[in-house]
Design an enzyme around this catalytic site. Structure first.
Site, PDB file in Angstrom:
ATOM      1  N   ARG A  14     -81.875  21.958 -66.222  1.00 28.23           N
ATOM      2  CA  ARG A  14     -80.566  21.757 -66.841  1.00 28.23           C
ATOM      3  C   ARG A  14     -80.037  20.335 -66.691  1.00 28.23           C
ATOM      4  O   ARG A  14     -79.537  19.742 -67.655  1.00 28.23           O
ATOM      5  CB  ARG A  14     -79.548  22.720 -66.211  1.00 28.23           C
ATOM      6  CG  ARG A  14     -79.676  24.157 -66.646  1.00 28.23           C
ATOM      7  CD  ARG A  14     -78.640  25.015 -65.948  1.00 28.23           C
ATOM      8  NE  ARG A  14     -78.742  26.415 -66.362  1.00 28.23           N
ATOM      9  CZ  ARG A  14     -78.001  27.382 -65.853  1.00 28.23           C
ATOM     10  NH1 ARG A  14     -77.122  27.115 -64.896  1.00 28.23           N
ATOM     11  NH2 ARG A  14     -78.148  28.632 -66.271  1.00 28.23           N
ATOM     12  N   SER A  34     -75.139  33.289 -58.603  1.00 30.35           N
ATOM     13  CA  SER A  34     -73.690  33.438 -58.434  1.00 30.35           C
ATOM     14  C   SER A  34     -73.346  34.847 -57.975  1.00 30.35           C
ATOM     15  O   SER A  34     -72.354  35.064 -57.269  1.00 30.35           O
ATOM     16  CB  SER A  34     -72.972  33.125 -59.740  1.00 30.35           C
ATOM     17  OG  SER A  34     -73.515  33.890 -60.806  1.00 30.35           O
ATOM     18  N   LEU A  35     -74.160  35.826 -58.369  1.00 33.73           N
ATOM     19  CA  LEU A  35     -73.935  37.202 -57.917  1.00 33.73           C
ATOM     20  C   LEU A  35     -74.155  37.317 -56.413  1.00 33.73           C
ATOM     21  O   LEU A  35     -73.437  38.039 -55.714  1.00 33.73           O
ATOM     22  CB  LEU A  35     -74.867  38.163 -58.660  1.00 33.73           C
ATOM     23  CG  LEU A  35     -74.649  38.275 -60.164  1.00 33.73           C
ATOM     24  CD1 LEU A  35     -75.706  39.183 -60.784  1.00 33.73           C
ATOM     25  CD2 LEU A  35     -73.260  38.797 -60.463  1.00 33.73           C
ATOM     26  N   ASP A  60     -57.689  25.629 -56.992  1.00 30.39           N
ATOM     27  CA  ASP A  60     -56.499  25.681 -56.141  1.00 30.39           C
ATOM     28  C   ASP A  60     -56.836  25.840 -54.658  1.00 30.39           C
ATOM     29  O   ASP A  60     -56.208  25.220 -53.795  1.00 30.39           O
ATOM     30  CB  ASP A  60     -55.588  26.832 -56.578  1.00 30.39           C
ATOM     31  CG  ASP A  60     -54.966  26.584 -57.947  1.00 30.39           C
ATOM     32  OD1 ASP A  60     -55.134  25.461 -58.468  1.00 30.39           O
ATOM     33  OD2 ASP A  60     -54.321  27.500 -58.485  1.00 30.39           O
ATOM     34  N   GLU A 102     -67.126  31.408 -55.957  1.00 26.11           N
ATOM     35  CA  GLU A 102     -67.402  30.028 -56.371  1.00 26.11           C
ATOM     36  C   GLU A 102     -66.595  29.003 -55.589  1.00 26.11           C
ATOM     37  O   GLU A 102     -66.998  27.840 -55.508  1.00 26.11           O
ATOM     38  CB  GLU A 102     -67.123  29.888 -57.870  1.00 26.11           C
ATOM     39  CG  GLU A 102     -67.806  28.703 -58.512  1.00 26.11           C
ATOM     40  CD  GLU A 102     -67.765  28.758 -60.022  1.00 26.11           C
ATOM     41  OE1 GLU A 102     -67.977  27.704 -60.648  1.00 26.11           O
ATOM     42  OE2 GLU A 102     -67.523  29.852 -60.588  1.00 26.11           O
TER      43      GLU A 102
END
Length: 276
Positions: free
Chosen positions: A94, A195-196, A31, A179
């Site tokens: 990955r 991400s932390l 959003d 994020e």
């Protein structure tokens, strides 16, 4: 209803809800990215989207996908095609493993590949991966005795709203953290718990900057005066508009990057110059 604030922080999470398969919860639909696009706030690397190669396969698209950690493959788990034949080095990065799985699924015309946890000693599997074992058992698969079905799924969004080291966006008094922001710490392929760093460190830097620079605003900008508030009243139409807006910009960024030439020239033995 309008809510006015001297400072605003966007922290709406990732974009997993836009994809059929994702490890994210379904309401994370980008959003803040849509808002940024709508109001011409600078964005960065929207096409940098990480796909995790192994999530537990299930047909229910309304749930988030359960992650089968790559550490399982690090401990010895194997990947097989529909004929139970190996087709990829499980320890590759990955993105490479993901592409190999998708390619094999296309060849086999299947919706998943098999992951074999049996090479891992039972005691180690129980002690190191109890959550994964319990989920497999819950879904009707015994990982001690049989392979489990896995499929790639959207996992993390490295791109987002461009911010500086204080999490400031290109719009005055607007910040983005987590994020939904792109601060450059991930590049094209996020590593493990970075991400932390994005969520905690840059959120703290935003809070510190707001505290340091805060001043009472006597007059708010008029840039939103022309907005039609009724536009936001129809939730289903708004969700569709936001989804189409974000996905179109992701595709636009992807195509632009594919068309951009990369020229590499070595100036000296110890110096590599890259120009894009």
């Amino acid at each position: 209803m309008k809510i006015l604030a001297e400072k605003t922080i966007l922290a709406t999470g990732g974009i997993g809800g836009l994809y059929e398969k994702s490890t994210n919860v379904r309401h994370l639909t980008g959003d803040a990215i849509a808002i940024a696009i709508k109001h011409k706030i600078e964005l960065k690397d929207l096409s940098y989207i990480q796909i995790h190669p192994t999530t537990f396969y299930h047909k229910d698209g309304d749930d988030s996908c359960f992650l089968i950690s790559e550490s399982v493959r690090g401990e010895g788990a194997k990947l097989y095609d529909k004929n139970m034949q190996p087709f990829v080095n499980e320890l590759l990065p990955r993105d490479i493993v993901t592409q190999a799985i998708l390619k094999q699924m296309a060849i086999d015309q299947t919706e998943f590949v098999w992951e074999d946890l049996r090479p891992i000693p039972k005691k180690e599997l129980q002690e190191h991966f109890p959550t994964i074992v319990n989920h497999c058992l819950k879904m009707g698969y015994n990982p001690y005795e049989e392979c489990i079905p896995v499929v790639p799924a959207q996992h993390y969004f490295m791109g987002g709203i461009k911010v500086n080291l204080n999490s400031q966006t290109s719009m005055s008094n607007l910040y983005a953290v987590g994020e939904t922001a792109c601060n450059g710490v991930h590049g094209k392929n996020r590593l493990a718990s970075n991400s932390l760093l994005e969520s905690l460190v840059f959120a703290k830097r935003a809070a510190q900057h707001i505290k340091k620079s805060f001043s009472k605003t006597n007059e708010f900008p008029r840039c939103f005066d022309d907005n039609d508030i009724n536009f936001y009243s129809n939730k289903s139409e708004l969700e569709k508009y936001y989804k189409d807006l974000v996905l179109s910009k992701i595709e636009e960024d992807k195509l632009r990057k594919e068309r951009t030439p990369i020229n590499i020239s070595i100036k000296s033995k110890n110096h590599l110059k890259t120009s894009i």
